[in-house]
Design a protein around this motif. Sequence first.
Motif, PDB file in Angstrom:
ATOM      1  N   ARG A   8      -0.469   2.008   1.155  1.00 29.76           N
ATOM      2  CA  ARG A   8      -0.397   1.108  -0.043  1.00 29.76           C
ATOM      3  C   ARG A   8      -0.845   2.185  -1.396  1.00 29.76           C
ATOM      4  NH1 ARG A   8      -3.741  -3.695   1.043  1.00 29.76           N
ATOM      5  NH2 ARG A   8      -3.974  -3.841  -1.395  1.00 29.76           N
ATOM      6  N   GLN A   9      -1.746   2.783  -0.937  1.00 31.83           N
ATOM      7  CA  GLN A   9      -2.280   4.095  -2.155  1.00 31.83           C
ATOM      8  C   GLN A   9      -1.370   4.976  -2.560  1.00 31.83           C
ATOM      9  OE1 GLN A   9      -5.908   5.550  -0.435  1.00 31.83           O
ATOM     10  NE2 GLN A   9      -7.020   3.392  -1.291  1.00 31.83           N
ATOM     11  N   ARG A  10      -0.480   5.115  -1.296  1.00 33.05           N
ATOM     12  CA  ARG A  10       0.491   6.411  -1.493  1.00 33.05           C
ATOM     13  C   ARG A  10       1.706   5.719  -2.397  1.00 33.05           C
ATOM     14  NH1 ARG A  10       2.825   8.901   3.267  1.00 33.05           N
ATOM     15  NH2 ARG A  10       4.162  10.291   1.850  1.00 33.05           N
ATOM     16  N   LEU A  11       2.147   4.355  -1.879  1.00 33.73           N
ATOM     17  CA  LEU A  11       2.887   3.793  -2.738  1.00 33.73           C
ATOM     18  C   LEU A  11       3.054   3.523  -4.061  1.00 33.73           C
ATOM     19  CD1 LEU A  11       4.309   1.169   0.070  1.00 33.73           C
ATOM     20  CD2 LEU A  11       5.249   3.433  -0.597  1.00 33.73           C
ATOM     21  N   ALA A  12       1.785   3.093  -4.189  1.00 36.19           N
ATOM     22  CA  ALA A  12       1.099   3.005  -5.777  1.00 36.19           C
ATOM     23  C   ALA A  12       1.282   4.215  -6.583  1.00 36.19           C
ATOM     24  CB  ALA A  12      -0.201   2.018  -5.761  1.00 36.19           C
ATOM     25  N   ALA A  13       0.834   5.215  -5.863  1.00 33.49           N
ATOM     26  CA  ALA A  13       0.854   6.464  -6.685  1.00 33.49           C
ATOM     27  C   ALA A  13       1.988   6.912  -6.854  1.00 33.49           C
ATOM     28  CB  ALA A  13      -0.145   7.438  -6.118  1.00 33.49           C
ATOM     29  N   ASP A  14       3.137   6.770  -6.120  1.00 36.59           N
ATOM     30  CA  ASP A  14       4.285   7.584  -6.278  1.00 36.59           C
ATOM     31  C   ASP A  14       5.572   6.485  -5.850  1.00 36.59           C
ATOM     32  OD1 ASP A  14       6.690   9.125  -6.046  1.00 36.59           O
ATOM     33  OD2 ASP A  14       5.825  10.489  -4.450  1.00 36.59           O
TER      34      ASP A  14
END
Length: 147
Positions: A8-14
């Motif tokens: 989720r953090q990766r998707l939110a960041a990119d």
Amino acid sequence: MLRHPEVRQRLAADDTLWPPSRSSCATTGRWPNATWRFTTEAVRVGDVTIPEGEFVTIALGAAGRDPGRHQDPDALDIDRDNAAGLAFGHGIHHCLGAPLARLEGRIVLSRLFSRLPGLRLAVPPEQPRWRASLMMRGMEELPVHPS
């Protein structure tokens, strides 16, 4: 994705990680589903021969978890190329609504997690019960905490 906050953090960041043809989780297009067909000739599957004219249920979702095709097939891997997945059928049986369903999934998930970044399971991951269904896999309920 509730069990994988790093994803989720990766998707939110990119935001470029969301395109549905690339990601195995953009709409979680690896959901098990099934379709029915009739055999037009005898078909051998493993040690079993299915006769011509037999009614069969095909679990398309199982193809997305083929260890012969995917390393660690049950992992949530947003870098996995899922472009050839069968979640929406194939060939003349490909779902015309597949692009819309993928877009809806991307919009829903990205907005859900941006509005509720602390969303998490309210029970242990093994506790939710799954419906018994050949067509669509789904939970009977999914208890969550908003933050």
